[in-house]
Every structure is written in structure tokens, then in C-alpha cells.
Design an enzyme around this catalytic site. Structure first.
Site, PDB file in Angstrom:
ATOM      1  N   LYS A 186       0.735  -1.117   0.121  1.00 42.75           N
ATOM      2  CA  LYS A 186      -0.086   0.014  -0.124  1.00 42.75           C
ATOM      3  C   LYS A 186       0.756   1.265  -0.048  1.00 42.75           C
ATOM      4  O   LYS A 186       1.523   1.456   0.965  1.00 42.75           O
ATOM      5  CB  LYS A 186      -0.782   0.062   1.256  1.00 42.75           C
ATOM      6  CG  LYS A 186      -2.115   0.750   1.070  1.00 42.75           C
ATOM      7  CD  LYS A 186      -2.085   2.133   0.881  1.00 42.75           C
ATOM      8  CE  LYS A 186      -1.954   2.812   2.158  1.00 42.75           C
ATOM      9  NZ  LYS A 186      -1.819   4.436   1.904  1.00 42.75           N
ATOM     10  N   GLY A 218       5.103   3.302  10.696  1.00 40.99           N
ATOM     11  CA  GLY A 218       4.300   4.629  10.797  1.00 40.99           C
ATOM     12  C   GLY A 218       3.847   5.048  12.124  1.00 40.99           C
ATOM     13  O   GLY A 218       4.558   4.731  13.062  1.00 40.99           O
ATOM     14  N   SER A 219       2.573   5.626  12.389  1.00 39.39           N
ATOM     15  CA  SER A 219       2.337   6.258  13.526  1.00 39.39           C
ATOM     16  C   SER A 219       1.531   5.077  14.561  1.00 39.39           C
ATOM     17  O   SER A 219       1.161   4.033  13.956  1.00 39.39           O
ATOM     18  CB  SER A 219       1.236   7.471  13.321  1.00 39.39           C
ATOM     19  OG  SER A 219       0.072   6.857  12.841  1.00 39.39           O
ATOM     20  N   GLY A 268      -2.118   4.917  13.421  1.00 37.17           N
ATOM     21  CA  GLY A 268      -2.389   4.053  12.198  1.00 37.17           C
ATOM     22  C   GLY A 268      -2.068   2.456  12.588  1.00 37.17           C
ATOM     23  O   GLY A 268      -2.759   1.585  12.143  1.00 37.17           O
ATOM     24  N   GLY A 269      -0.911   2.051  13.172  1.00 33.07           N
ATOM     25  CA  GLY A 269      -0.445   0.699  13.319  1.00 33.07           C
ATOM     26  C   GLY A 269      -1.655  -0.014  14.052  1.00 33.07           C
ATOM     27  O   GLY A 269      -1.988  -0.994  13.937  1.00 33.07           O
ATOM     28  N   GLU A 319       5.865  -1.147  13.398  1.00 28.61           N
ATOM     29  CA  GLU A 319       6.926  -0.455  13.871  1.00 28.61           C
ATOM     30  C   GLU A 319       6.365   1.016  14.059  1.00 28.61           C
ATOM     31  O   GLU A 319       6.000   1.484  12.931  1.00 28.61           O
ATOM     32  CB  GLU A 319       8.257  -0.723  13.164  1.00 28.61           C
ATOM     33  CG  GLU A 319       8.845  -1.771  12.772  1.00 28.61           C
ATOM     34  CD  GLU A 319       8.980  -2.410  14.104  1.00 28.61           C
ATOM     35  OE1 GLU A 319       9.529  -1.767  14.956  1.00 28.61           O
ATOM     36  OE2 GLU A 319       8.779  -3.812  14.430  1.00 28.61           O
ATOM     37  N   CYS A 321      12.046   7.985  13.732  1.00 24.20           N
ATOM     38  CA  CYS A 321      11.611   7.406  14.913  1.00 24.20           C
ATOM     39  C   CYS A 321      12.250   7.189  16.029  1.00 24.20           C
ATOM     40  O   CYS A 321      11.940   6.927  17.190  1.00 24.20           O
ATOM     41  CB  CYS A 321      10.985   5.866  14.457  1.00 24.20           C
ATOM     42  SG  CYS A 321      12.250   5.041  13.688  1.00 24.20           S
ATOM     43  N   GLU A 342       4.857  11.080  21.608  1.00 22.11           N
ATOM     44  CA  GLU A 342       5.765  11.555  20.356  1.00 22.11           C
ATOM     45  C   GLU A 342       5.159  12.758  19.806  1.00 22.11           C
ATOM     46  O   GLU A 342       4.132  12.852  19.576  1.00 22.11           O
ATOM     47  CB  GLU A 342       5.805  10.374  19.517  1.00 22.11           C
ATOM     48  CG  GLU A 342       6.885  10.949  18.312  1.00 22.11           C
ATOM     49  CD  GLU A 342       6.748   9.758  16.955  1.00 22.11           C
ATOM     50  OE1 GLU A 342       5.426   9.615  16.707  1.00 22.11           O
ATOM     51  OE2 GLU A 342       7.747   9.367  16.584  1.00 22.11           O
TER      52      GLU A 342
HETATM   53  P1  NAP Z   1       1.212   7.222   9.200  1.00 21.24           P
HETATM   54  O1  NAP Z   1       0.191   8.230   9.259  1.00 21.24           O
HETATM   55  O2  NAP Z   1       0.813   6.326  10.276  1.00 21.24           O
HETATM   56  O3  NAP Z   1       1.015   6.290   7.813  1.00 21.24           O
HETATM   57  C1  NAP Z   1       1.894   5.242   7.486  1.00 21.24           C
HETATM   58  C2  NAP Z   1       0.978   4.538   6.528  1.00 21.24           C
HETATM   59  O4  NAP Z   1      -0.083   3.912   7.000  1.00 21.24           O
HETATM   60  C3  NAP Z   1       0.383   5.479   5.362  1.00 21.24           C
HETATM   61  O5  NAP Z   1       0.282   4.709   4.334  1.00 21.24           O
HETATM   62  C4  NAP Z   1      -1.030   5.498   6.186  1.00 21.24           C
HETATM   63  O6  NAP Z   1      -2.059   6.111   4.797  1.00 21.24           O
HETATM   64  C5  NAP Z   1      -1.639   4.417   6.504  1.00 21.24           C
HETATM   65  N1  NAP Z   1      -2.612   4.347   7.757  1.00 21.24           N
HETATM   66  C6  NAP Z   1      -2.315   5.376   8.704  1.00 21.24           C
HETATM   67  N2  NAP Z   1      -3.601   5.216   9.532  1.00 21.24           N
HETATM   68  C7  NAP Z   1      -4.589   4.249   8.790  1.00 21.24           C
HETATM   69  C8  NAP Z   1      -5.485   3.750   9.159  1.00 21.24           C
HETATM   70  N3  NAP Z   1      -6.334   4.045  10.445  1.00 21.24           N
HETATM   71  N4  NAP Z   1      -6.134   2.693   8.364  1.00 21.24           N
HETATM   72  C9  NAP Z   1      -5.339   2.563   7.099  1.00 21.24           C
HETATM   73  N5  NAP Z   1      -4.265   3.052   6.834  1.00 21.24           N
HETATM   74  C10 NAP Z   1      -3.570   3.563   7.616  1.00 21.24           C
HETATM   75  O7  NAP Z   1       2.725   7.427   9.475  1.00 21.24           O
HETATM   76  P2  NAP Z   1       3.546   8.331   8.986  1.00 21.24           P
HETATM   77  O8  NAP Z   1       3.258   9.757   9.178  1.00 21.24           O
HETATM   78  O9  NAP Z   1       3.638   7.893   7.470  1.00 21.24           O
HETATM   79  O10 NAP Z   1       5.040   8.212   9.436  1.00 21.24           O
HETATM   80  C11 NAP Z   1       5.343   8.939  10.784  1.00 21.24           C
HETATM   81  C12 NAP Z   1       5.473   8.125  11.732  1.00 21.24           C
HETATM   82  O11 NAP Z   1       5.971   6.857  11.635  1.00 21.24           O
HETATM   83  C13 NAP Z   1       6.194   8.511  13.178  1.00 21.24           C
HETATM   84  O12 NAP Z   1       5.267   8.151  14.196  1.00 21.24           O
HETATM   85  C14 NAP Z   1       7.482   7.820  13.282  1.00 21.24           C
HETATM   86  O13 NAP Z   1       7.987   7.745  14.568  1.00 21.24           O
HETATM   87  C15 NAP Z   1       6.870   6.252  12.619  1.00 21.24           C
HETATM   88  N6  NAP Z   1       8.080   5.560  12.159  1.00 21.24           N
HETATM   89  C16 NAP Z   1       8.458   4.423  12.826  1.00 21.24           C
HETATM   90  C17 NAP Z   1       9.565   3.744  12.285  1.00 21.24           C
HETATM   91  C18 NAP Z   1       9.838   2.394  13.109  1.00 21.24           C
HETATM   92  O14 NAP Z   1      10.646   1.728  12.448  1.00 21.24           O
HETATM   93  N7  NAP Z   1       9.427   2.239  14.354  1.00 21.24           N
HETATM   94  C19 NAP Z   1      10.132   4.211  11.214  1.00 21.24           C
HETATM   95  C20 NAP Z   1       9.871   5.397  10.559  1.00 21.24           C
HETATM   96  C21 NAP Z   1       8.769   6.175  11.157  1.00 21.24           C
HETATM   97  P3  NAP Z   1      -2.336   7.706   4.536  1.00 21.24           P
HETATM   98  O15 NAP Z   1      -1.066   8.104   4.269  1.00 21.24           O
HETATM   99  O16 NAP Z   1      -3.348   7.383   3.614  1.00 21.24           O
HETATM  100  O17 NAP Z   1      -2.961   8.073   5.992  1.00 21.24           O
END
Ligand code: NAP
Length: 525
Positions: free
Chosen positions: A183, A240-241, A244-245, A264, A301, A392
């Protein structure tokens, strides 16, 4: 070339009428390409093809899979400057970062190629039968890891290459023997399509079955939710967030057949600065941390969002120097206006909490989509009582907590949610007096760092990138390094199975010469 279409298996497809564009935050304009959100029908087809591809791909040899993984790395490199330009136009990140991330991505792919070519990763174990054992004969049992099935991968906004389309999750799943449906992240859909085209070129060159890979565009959550709900999908990789996760984890848990979601997520990565270290080199530590907090505009992250010390002159001097150093750093562009506004909102909310002092705020006016970094300070008591401050704030923001004594510091560590990393800054022998603190940290984090910074994640077998929830949804696994392959496999046993029908990994002669545990002893004989 970017078409804006989805890859449903090896076919470009754009049957829907919902479209979107990516955004150049540096120029504050939309990019030109139009992307077509995948329809329900297109997603169904991608999953159907993945299921069919799995029937073949699951039994491909390590050598065949290695050829595929290396071909992907080569095709990504062959994209050349175009990839770097599109990456930068969709993220506002500099070209040096893009090139570095590409290097890491191809390194990951080649590391997995080496792993599966060698073959011992399947953890073969053989317990030969004893037919004359009494009172009952012992059966012959042979165990190895086998792939789970089609995997859905969600990439993160802040790593368009290393944690996205052909990033660690995808590379590990291909290595395990699983087809992948990505995705694509809507903020870098162009980068995603270029990488998807490289994967499919590699698949064609190495004779992979159609459906081994699909790339789905989507601007809303429906596509992702449909993918996670589909009965043919057997696991999910998400970066991601936390919000979302968690949403995807809940969907997966409610399915008739629940499946694992390896998410993650965010972290505030506590850093403890001990008194002797501050006394001897406080200014140097402050300087290093000003750099770590603002690295990549704080969009990591592993960003150090929480610094803990014991109240006193050393900590005061440190925080003042940190504040001064932070102000000297030029603000940088964030990934997207939405990330920027989430940062501004999160930061404003945090500093509006009671008893939070702003130590260093960049007063100067910054360009549109640029982040002004900020350091806040609170007492240990306030931080302990107000868990809103434990969340965060994704960007160049950090809170320095001044604890009354070591016991309060330990209480704070014990109360934190699970974290990717924890760091302790100490001088020679100083650590010896903090056994309890170290034990508490170990209980909360996936990786403990001594005298360093949490930003920077080395890709190697001993790396653990994960941690207790909500740093990840399953702290038993890492998302970085070759051991991340274990997320996409399950152990499987053959009992009294005919030799000639066993996989080569489990046959008596050990034709691959891999390491196996035979009757309790590790051997490659
Ligand atoms: P995000 O907003 O959670 O988006 C990640 C992906 O998930 C996107 O494709 C998003 O689609 C999808 N998504 C989010 N919520 C969803 C839901 N409720 N249902 C279905 N799909 C959903 O995160 P981001 O802004 O891309 O990344 C930033 C975050 O990632 C920060 O919190 C950072 O700390 C974390 N991160 C963690 C790691 C790790 O390894 N632990 C590494 C890098 C980043 P849409 O864009 O369409 O919303």
C-alpha cells in the site's frame, strides 16, 4: 516513467476515478503527476494474483530468490538520477539523504540475497527416529521455517526507500518466500511507482510468477483496510504512527482468521544524562544532542524526544547550552504540510501543559513547511503526573526533565510506554552505580545505547529495531537486519516423512551444507 497507475501484478491499471497528487514541500506546490486510487476490484485482483503466485514462489530455492533480490537492487540503482529527483520533490529532503537511503535499501536487498543463498536461516532441526525405543518407538521429526503467504506492506512517510516499497519489510518477505502487496504511501507515490517498476523488471528478468508483487495507490484508508481484511492476506508489515498501526492491528485481530501485524511505530527514545558525564563534558553532549534532535528535521522514529537528568548546576548548564546550540541550527523543511501542521499542533499542545517551560524556541520567522525546533523543560514530578507529555511529537522537539533524585528518574523510566531505544550518557565507572536504572531501561526498550545518540540504525544481524508496545506490536522481532525475516515464516514439522519427499534442507545428506541441529548438536555435516 511515472504513470500514476497501480501495478496489479505486472499490469498497470487505473480503473478508478479517485485521484490525488503528491506535494513538493520545499516549493510549496503540488507535483504534476496524477495518481489513481486502486478500486476494490483492482485490490481483489492483486490479492488473488498474490495467492496464486505463492503456490509457486513458496518452494523456490534460495538461489532463485537471491537472484531476484539482487536484480531488484540492480534495477533500483539503474533508475539513477530520476529516482533521486522524484524522491526530493516529494519529501523536501536533500539529495544526499536520498542517495544514502538508496544505498541502505540496496544493501538490505543484497544482505537478504546472501542470507537465503547460504540457506541456514531456515533453522533446520532433525531428531531422528528410534524404532526400538520402549515403551513406544520415537518418530523421526524434522523442522524448518516455511513462508506464511501473501504479505501486505505499509511504508512510512519519512523513509520513502528504506522502509517503503522495496524496503526492509518487502525484502524480508521476498527472502522468506512470500509475495508482497504494497500500500504505497500517498506522500511519495511517485517514488513508490518508480521502485515498483524496478521490482517488476527484476521479477520479469528472473522469471518470477505474476502476482509476486503489486503496488496499490490510495489517498484514503479504505484500500489499506480492505487489504488487511482480505482472507488471502497472511500478515502485515507497517511502519508509521501509533494511531495507524493500532487501527490495522485491531482490524487484523477482528478477522475470522486473525493474522499478525508487525507494526513499527513512534517512540520518544529516552536519554539519561548522568551527573559525572555532565560535569566533565556537558557542553560537548549538548552540542551532539542539538544535532541529533534536529537531524532530518527531527523526523526519525529514533529521535531523542526525552532527556532525563538529576537536578543541579550540571543539568542547568547542559540545558542552557543545549538551548543555545539548538537556536544556532537553521530550520529545515518538513516532509509535507500535514506533517508540519501535526508537528506545530503537537508542540503547541505540549508546551501549553501546566508547568512546562520553553527553554529554546526559534523566534525567527521560518519558511512555509519549515519546522522551528523547540526544547522544553519540566520537573520530574510534572512529567510523572502528566502522561500527555509522554507522547511523540514528530519533529525537532525534545523535553528535558529535571528529576529530584535517581529514584524519581527510575520511576519515570518504569512508567514510560515501550520505546525503540534508550540511551545512557555516563563517564568511566559511573554506570556501576546505576544497576537498577539500567534494569528498568532494559524493561522498556528494544536497544540500549551507551554514550551515543539514538538516531542512526545500523543494518546488521545484531540490530534490534523494535521494542515493547507501542514501539512495536511484537517485541520478539526486529524490523531491521536479516533476522526480520522471522516475521514472515512459521515453523513446520515433518514426521516420519519419506526422504525423497523432504525439502533439501531436511534431507539426510544435507545437500546444501547448511547449519542444522541434528539430535541436539549444531552441525553442517
Ligand atoms: P502514518 O500516518 O501512520 O502512515 C503510515 C501508512 O499507514 C500510510 O500509508 C497511511 O495511509 C497508513 N495508515 C495510517 N493510518 C491508517 C488507518 N487508520 N487505516 C489504514 N491505513 C492507515 O505514519 P507516517 O506519517 O507515514 O510516519 C510517521 C510515523 O512513523 C512517526 O510516528 C514515526 O515515529 C513512525 N516511524 C516509525 C519507524 C519505526 O521503525 N518504528 C520508522 C519510521 C517512522 P495515509 O497516508 O493514506 O494516511
Amino acid at each position: 516513467m511515472i504513470t500514476g497507475k497501480n501495478y496489479i501484478g505486472n499490469q498497470l491499471s487505473a480503473k478508478g476515478d479517485k485521484t490525488f497528487k503528491t506535494f513538493n514541500p520545499e516549493l510549496n506546490v503540488e507535483n504534476e503527476h496524477i495518481f489513481y486510487q486502486a478500486t476494490t476490484e483492482e485490490i481483489n485482483e492483486a490479492v488473488h494474483l498474490a495467492e496464486k503466485a505463492f503456490e509457486e514462489y513458496r518452494s523456490f530455492s534460495g538461489k532463485q530468490k537471491a537472484l531476484f533480490l539482487r536484480a531488484i537492487a540492480d534495477e533500483i540503482e539503474a533508475l539513477g538520477e530520476q529516482l533521486i529527483q522524484v524522491y526530493c520533490s516529494e519529501t523536501g529532503l536533500p539529495s544526499g539523504r536520498a542517495a544514502g537511503e538508496r544505498g541502505r535499501t540496496v544493501f538490505q536487498l543484497r544482505s537478504f540475497a546472501d542470507l537465503v543463498e547460504e540457506g541456514s536461516w531456515v533453522e533446520a532441526s532433525i531428531d531422528t527416529g528410534i524404532s526400538d525405543r520402549t515403551p513406544a518407538p520415537k518418530p523421526d521429526l524434522r523442522k524448518m521455517n516455511i513462508p506464511l503467504g501473501p504479505i501486505v506492506v505499509f511504508g512510512a512517510s519519512n523513509f520513502p526507500l528504506a522502509y517503503s516499497t522495496a524496503g526492509g519489510d518487502t525484502a524480508a518477505a521476498f527472502a522468506a518466500g512470500c509475495p508482497v502487496i504494497v500500500k504505497s504511501h500517498p506522500m511519495h507515490a511517485g517514488t513508490g511507482e518508480l521502485i515498483a517498476s524496478a521490482i517488476l523488471k527484476a521479477a520479469e528478468k528472473t522469471n518470477m510468477p505474476n502476482g509476486i508483487f503489486s503496488n496499490i495507490n490510495a489517498i484514503d484508508y479504505n484500500a489499506g483496510e480492505q487489504l488487511v481484511s482480505d482472507a488471502k492476506v497472511k500478515a502485515v508489515g507497517f511502519t508509521g504512527s501509533i494511531k495507524g498501526g493500532r487501527a490495522l492491528l485491531d482490524i487484523a485481530a477482528k478477522r475470522e482468521e486473525p493474522i499478525p501485524v508487525f507494526a513499527e511505530m513512534g517512540s520518544i527514545n529516552p536519554v539519561v544524562v548522568l551527573p559525572k558525564a555532565l560535569e566533565n563534558r556537558g557542553a560537548e553532549i549538548a552540542n551532539t544532542y542539538a544535532g541529533s534532535i534536529t537531524l532530518g528535521t527531527g523526523q526519525f522514529c529514533t529521535n531523542p524526544g526525552l532527556i532525563l537528568g538529576i537536578a543541579g548546576k550540571q543539568l542547568d548548564d547542559f540545558t542552557n547550552t543545549l538551548g543555545a546550540k539548538i537556536k544556532e541550527i537553521s530550520p529545515m523543511c518538513m516532509l509535507h504540510p500535514n506533517i508540519h501542521s501535526a508537528y506545530e499542533k503537537g508542540k503547541t499542545k505540549a508546551i501549553a501543559e501546566e508547568n512546562v517551560t520553553v527553554l529554546a524556541n526559534l523566534d525567527q520567522k521560518v519558511k512555509t513547511n519549515y519546522a522551528s525546533q523547540l526544547i522544553a523543560t519540566v520537573s520530574g514530578k510534572t512529567f510523572l503526573e502528566n502522561t500527555k507529555l509522554h507522547h511523540e511529537v514528530f519533529g525537532p522537539f525534545s523535553i528535558v526533565v529535571s528529576c529530584e533524585n535517581v529514584q524519581e528518574l527510575e520511576q519515570i523510566i518504569a512508567k514510560l510506554e515501550g520505546q525503540l531505544t534508550g540511551t545512557i550518557i555516563a563517564d568511566d565507572n559511573e554506570l556501576n552505580n546505576y544497576g537498577e536504572l539500567i534494569a528498568k531501561m532494559q524493561n522498556r526498550v528494544g536497544r540500549l545505547i551507551f554514550n551515543g545518540v539514538p538516531t542512526g540504525v545500523e543494518v546488521c544481524p545484531s540490530m534490534v529495531h523494535g521494542g515493547p508496545y507501542p514501539a512495536s506490536t511484537d517485541s520478539r522481532f526486529t524490523a531491521v537486519g536479516v533476522n526480520s525475516i522471522k516475521r514472515w515464516v512459521r515453523p513446520f514439522s515433518y514426521q516420519n516423512w519419506p526422504q525423497e519427499l523432504l525439502p533439501v534442507e531436511l534431507q539426510d545428506g544435507n545437500p546444501l551444507g547448511i547449519n542444522r541441529v541434528v539430535n541436539g548438536k549444531l552441525t553442517n555435516a
